[in-house]
Design a protein around this motif. Structure first.
Motif, PDB file in Angstrom:
ATOM      1  N   HIS A 262       0.449 -44.671  37.392  1.00 46.91           N
ATOM      2  CA  HIS A 262      -0.455 -44.498  38.539  1.00 46.91           C
ATOM      3  C   HIS A 262      -0.852 -45.881  39.032  1.00 46.91           C
ATOM      4  CE1 HIS A 262      -4.257 -42.149  40.096  1.00 46.91           C
ATOM      5  NE2 HIS A 262      -3.581 -42.735  41.069  1.00 46.91           N
ATOM      6  N   VAL A 284       2.803 -42.274  40.648  1.00 42.94           N
ATOM      7  CA  VAL A 284       1.675 -41.816  41.461  1.00 42.94           C
ATOM      8  C   VAL A 284       1.090 -43.037  42.147  1.00 42.94           C
ATOM      9  CG1 VAL A 284      -0.533 -40.582  41.461  1.00 42.94           C
ATOM     10  CG2 VAL A 284       1.205 -40.020  39.732  1.00 42.94           C
ATOM     11  N   SER A 308      -2.351 -39.793  45.102  1.00 42.11           N
ATOM     12  CA  SER A 308      -3.671 -39.337  44.678  1.00 42.11           C
ATOM     13  C   SER A 308      -4.709 -39.713  45.718  1.00 42.11           C
ATOM     14  CB  SER A 308      -4.039 -39.957  43.331  1.00 42.11           C
ATOM     15  OG  SER A 308      -4.234 -41.355  43.437  1.00 42.11           O
TER      16      SER A 308
END
Length: 359
Positions: A262, A284, A308
């Motif tokens: 992420h 992500v 996200s």
């Protein structure tokens, strides 16, 4: 935006689309660090996002820096998170609990034991921290000994085990946003001259050892990790060597075959593209302040597999439906972001209610 709505598999589990909720500190835990009962409602309301990354959660008493943040290192914490996991799973979503050790980004008054904060080096963050007595400067932390480092790795692994025991689908290791693991990566926060400091290869060692220990205990398919290359926050100022540090880190992390990486994107498009090449797994991407119209651009461009969002998810429990049908969004209220009760937490109206209020 159509690229957002195709299904995806993460950590061996299916996601209905490519939109996820990023971790957001809300400051509403009980005094002992157990998630508030309303947390089950809060996360359950947002389960339409498919992948929910829960707020930063301390793996130990040493890891806490802010008031009323949750923990995952006692039986009571596990029971509290179990209620959250049940609510999320009832709506067929995944829950990853973010493990956040703040390092120097805290204040002893906010911890259960009031001990000095830990960090790679005894260098203050240069920021103010909210305490029960108001804002105070984050004090100079204590440089971690080799024993502190070993114990912190054990704490992360034990917290990950407890997260799985609580019913979570996995954990996200927080190595971003100025917190402990990020502090080890940054030369201006890490002045060590041992195996965990100095050149860029040694500064990545601690985050790598944490990730490896967590993956060994709960399985790599249950582990994500978040990084924020070049993000200036919490006194962190990463320089010209940033690409070298993170490409080495990501290449080593990729060997662990974690569930996802992420990235909080700080604006260097070439660096993001290079990390995409170095990471052999789901990626992500979070872009702070991203416009609604741009949400799906990274997926369309092949830069990300999942994106996200933070504030949009905080204020819109039915965000997926609003985006699909091009409906107006609720605006998040910053006055209720941290602490407090239900207001600004579990009372944001859904589309039908918002339309009725407008009428």
């Amino acid at each position: 935006m159509a690229h957002l709505w195709s299904p995806f598999t993460l950590g061996g589990k299916p996601l209905p689309h490519r939109l996820a909720m990023a971790a957001m500190t809300r400051g509403r835990a009980l005094p002992d660090g157990t998630p508030h009962p309303d947390a089950a409602i809060y996360y359950g309301q947002r389960a339409g996002l498919g992948l929910l990354i829960a707020e930063g959660t301390q793996p130990s008493a040493d890891g806490q820096g802010y008031l009323s943040t949750p923990g995952i290192y006692t039986d009571a914490h596990v029971a509290g998170w179990q209620r959250v996991a049940d609510a999320v799973h009832e709506r067929k979503a995944l829950l990853f609990i973010q493990l956040m050790h703040v390092g120097r980004m805290g204040h002893p008054e906010n911890t259960p034991h009031h001990r000095q904060m830990l960090a790679p080096s005894a260098i203050a963050a240069g920021v103010d921290i909210f305490t029960a007595e108001g804002m105070k400067p984050a004090p100079i932390p204590r440089e971690m000994s080799s024993g502190d480092i070993r114990q912190t790795i054990v704490d992360f692994a034990a917290a990950a085990r407890r997260a799985i025991d609580a019913g979570a689908d996995g954990v996200e290791i927080h190595a971003a946003n100025g917190y402990l693991l990020h502090q080890f990566l940054a030369a201006n926060a890490n002045h060590r001259d041992d195996a965990y400091g100095g050149d860029s290869l040694r500064r990545v060692r601690f985050p790598l050892e944490v990730a490896a220990a967590v993956a060994k205990v709960i399985g790599p398919q249950h582990v994500g990790i978040r990084i924020s290359p070049g993000l200036k926050i919490g006194g962190i100022a990463e320089g010209e060597e940033t690409p070298e540090v993170y490409r080495h880190l990501v290449r080593q992390l990729s060997r662990l075959q974690l569930a996802y990486l992420h990235i909080t994107h700080a604006g260097d498009e070439d660096h993001l593209a290079s990390l995409r090449q170095d990471w052999h797994g789901p990626l992500v991407v979070n872009r702070p302040g991203r416009a609604r119209s741009d949400i799906g651009e990274d997926i369309a461009a092949g830069v990300a597999d999942v994106v996200s969002v933070g504030r949009m998810a905080l204020a819109n429990t039915d965000l997926v439906e609003r985006l699909k049908t091009e409906q107006p969004l609720n605006e998040a209220n910053p006055a209720t972001f941290y602490g407090g009760g239900a207001a600004g937490y579990i009372d944001y109206p859904m589309m039908e209610a918002a339309a009725a209020q407008s009428a």
